[in-house]
Scaffold this active site. Structure first.
Site, PDB file in Angstrom:
ATOM      1  N   ASP A   1      36.250  48.305  38.316  1.00 52.49           N
ATOM      2  CA  ASP A   1      37.072  48.172  37.113  1.00 52.49           C
ATOM      3  C   ASP A   1      36.936  46.767  36.513  1.00 52.49           C
ATOM      4  O   ASP A   1      36.984  45.774  37.244  1.00 52.49           O
ATOM      5  CB  ASP A   1      38.538  48.430  37.505  1.00 52.49           C
ATOM      6  CG  ASP A   1      39.445  48.582  36.295  1.00 52.49           C
ATOM      7  OD1 ASP A   1      39.276  49.562  35.550  1.00 52.49           O
ATOM      8  OD2 ASP A   1      40.329  47.718  36.107  1.00 52.49           O
TER       9      ASP A   1
ATOM     10  N   GLU B   1      31.984  48.493  35.460  1.00 47.11           N
ATOM     11  CA  GLU B   1      32.535  48.664  34.120  1.00 47.11           C
ATOM     12  C   GLU B   1      32.558  47.267  33.519  1.00 47.11           C
ATOM     13  O   GLU B   1      33.388  46.436  33.878  1.00 47.11           O
ATOM     14  CB  GLU B   1      33.960  49.233  34.159  1.00 47.11           C
ATOM     15  CG  GLU B   1      34.472  49.522  32.752  1.00 47.11           C
ATOM     16  CD  GLU B   1      35.961  49.314  32.539  1.00 47.11           C
ATOM     17  OE1 GLU B   1      36.488  49.803  31.541  1.00 47.11           O
ATOM     18  OE2 GLU B   1      36.606  48.629  33.357  1.00 47.11           O
TER      19      GLU B   1
END
Ligand code: NOJ
Ligand code: CA
Length: 556
Positions: A214, A273
């Site tokens: 993330d 990401e």
């Protein structure tokens, strides 16, 4: 000959499974609810393992299922090495992994290293320990400004909107890039670094095959005083030295992680990401000494437009070749408007992801959205994607052709981005997170025995998995067939463009002779004798109809 290539890329090298994998993203709270409390859970996923196997994907990626107050849909993690009791137990997790592995489906889990939940033991300890304590040093605490320190240290805003600083009882302030409940960690702290290595080993030891990282580009920071103002911050280039974003020193973290990944056989994989400024900067995350792969979001923000697709595909394949990674393709995920809706937006809004979703504010799909066109284009774009070299990430529900749900009242909404009104302007991200319809009737359309934590509209019945499974012309049947044939189509990670003489038609071949033709325009595209070898999508009168894709099998 063809078979040899196929075997080499798909099975001989177990360590390379990720290079051309079709990875299906599960948003666990909205997938399937086994105990009827309205929240999807791990036993729910276990109950749908046959569905996943029939779909034909290579791996699943699970968005966070860890203990969490769900201030940001689970991206506020209170304990990185456990399962949220509402979603199940570690034993349930193990059973799910075993069942998926039995069917040849690999498991990727989400790691959220930039911030913890404010309920994490470390943050609670930091609050109790007070200013200047070692416990506060694991986060980013600062004194406020103004005569009595009651103003935040800077005027920075969080990604979700509002100040990026919040004040604690004793008057100090802490920094959070996202919601108030998501304090950013201090990645200069050795204990923080060590603890994430423990977490990566914890899940790797449980058989997890890979990790999705993330906001991988935000971990490290340079907060040397004096801190810049918001305007100064925004004006600084994101060239590796920006105080908050995409700093070069973040790659020291991933080099350490890589050593952990490579200590397993096969090595664990990771995908970053990383919303960074250039493809070159993205490549750093995808390096073999780092995470190995990075999301390429270029198509997710592109129009349904042949020249744009062609440039993006060519550039990303060249870049993958240069770095030794494989590229990734994605059209939908839990943060953006479903692509079946995005492609049906009136032309001027067509580029919008969540930003600029006035269509929703103006009354939802019924007004201004061409639902049939959106779905037609979504199917065409997905078939093109699945024919490309590299890995493809699919988001739960897209295989049903699901549209974004606009009919959620403000009281029913959960996304902090909706309430704080930051970068994800408009209605936030709940519309793509509504629990899936499994059956065309029954409580919560088969999601669970009772209700669903976000309201499902009545039109979900049309998209139910049971109805689509029985219909050979459904979007689900199309995905299943595409994923099955993809195993034959996949070969060396290369494609050759075939000129079509039309600016709105793309055609390419893979090294083993498979061809993909996408007609982005309205006029049919004539295939001639090749129409006889169309095995996916449909040629009509030997032509590819407007806004559709066909796959052509190699000559025998
Ligand atoms: C990216 C995730 O995909 C998103 O859902 C989340 O809100 C932010 N990171 C913060 O963790
Ligand atoms: Ca449940």
């Amino acid at each position: 000959m063809t078979d040899a290539v196929l075997v080499e890329t798909r099975t001989d090298d177990a360590a390379a499974w990720w290079r051309q994998a079709a990875v299906y993203q599960i948003y666990p709270r909205s997938f399937a609810d086994a105990n009827g409390d309205g929240i999807g859970d791990i036993p729910g996923i276990l109950s749908r393992v046959d569905y996943l196997a029939d779909l034909g994907i290579d791996a699943v990626w699970l968005s966070p299922f860890y203990p969490s107050a769900l201030a940001d849909g689970g991206y506020d993690v209170a304990d990185y090495r456990d399962v949220d009791p509402r979603l199940g137990t570690l034993a349930d997790f193990d059973a799910m992994v075993a069942a998926l592995h039995e069917r040849g489906i690999r498991v990727v889990v989400d790691i959220v290293p930039n911030h913890t939940s404010d309920l994490h033991a470390w943050f609670q300890e930091a609050l109790a320990a007070g200013r200047g304590s070692a416990a506060r040093d694991r986060y980013i605490f600062r004194e406020g400004t103004g005569p009595d320190g009651s103003e935040p240290p800077t005027d920075w805003v969080s990604v979700f909107g509002g100040s990026a600083w919040d004040r604690v009882e004793d008057g100090q302030w802490y920094f959070h890039n996202f919601a108030t409940e998501q304090p950013d960690l201090n990645w200069a702290h050795p204990e923080v670094r060590e603890d994430f290595l423990t977490t990566l080993r914890f899940w790797s030891d449980r058989g997890v095959d890979g990790f999705r990282i993330d906001v991988a580009h935000m971990l490290t920071k340079d907060l040397t005083e004096p801190l810049p103002s918001r305007a100064e911050l925004d004006a600084l280039p994101q060239d590796g030295n920006h105080p908050l974003i995409d700093r070069d020193d973040v790659h020291e973290v991933y080099a350490e992680w890589r050593r952990v990944f490579d200590s397993y056989d096969p090595p664990r994989t990771a995908v970053a990401e990383a919303w960074v400024s250039t493809p070159e900067r993205r490549a750093k995350y995808a390096s073999a000494e780092g995470l190995g792969q990075a999301f390429n979001f270029d198509l997710l923000v592109a129009d349904f437009d042949a020249p744009q697709f062609r440039t993006i595909i060519t550039d990303n394949l060249a870049q993958a070749e240069a770095t030794g990674s494989s590229t990734t393709w994605v059209l939908s995920n839990h943060d953006v408007t479903r692509h079946a809706t995005r492609y049906g937006l009136p032309p001027l809004d067509g580029r919008a992801v969540k930003q600029g979703t006035e269509w929703v504010a103006a009354g939802g799909p019924a007004e201004g959205i061409d639902v049939a066109q959106g779905l037609r284009r979504a199917r065409a774009a997905t078939l093109l994607l699945l024919g490309l070299p590299g890995s493809t990430y699919l988001y739960q529900g897209e295989e049903l052709g699901l549209q974004e749900v606009a009919e959620i009242t403000p009281e029913q909404r959960q996304d902090p981005a909706f309430f704080r009104g930051g970068e994800f302007d408009g209605l936030g991200r709940d519309g793509c997170r509504v629990p899936l319809p499994w059956t065309s009737s029954g409580p919560s359309f088969g999601f669970g025995a009772n209700g669903a934590h976000l309201p499902q509209p009545s039109w979900f019945a049309e998209f139910a998995a049971d109805a689509e499974a029985a219909d050979p012309s459904s979007t689900l049947s199309l995905y299943r067939e595409a994923l099955r044939l993809r195993r034959e189509l996949q070969a060396e990670e290369r494609l050759d463009w075939i000129e079509t003489g039309r600016a709105d038609v793309l055609r390419f071949s893979r090294p083993n002779g498979w061809q993909v033709v996408t007609n982005f325009g309205a006029e049919p595209f004539e295939l001639g004798a090749d129409a006889d070898r169309v095995v996916l999508g449909a040629a009509v009168d030997s032509a590819v109809p407007g806004e559709s894709t066909v796959w052509i099998a190699p000559t025998a």
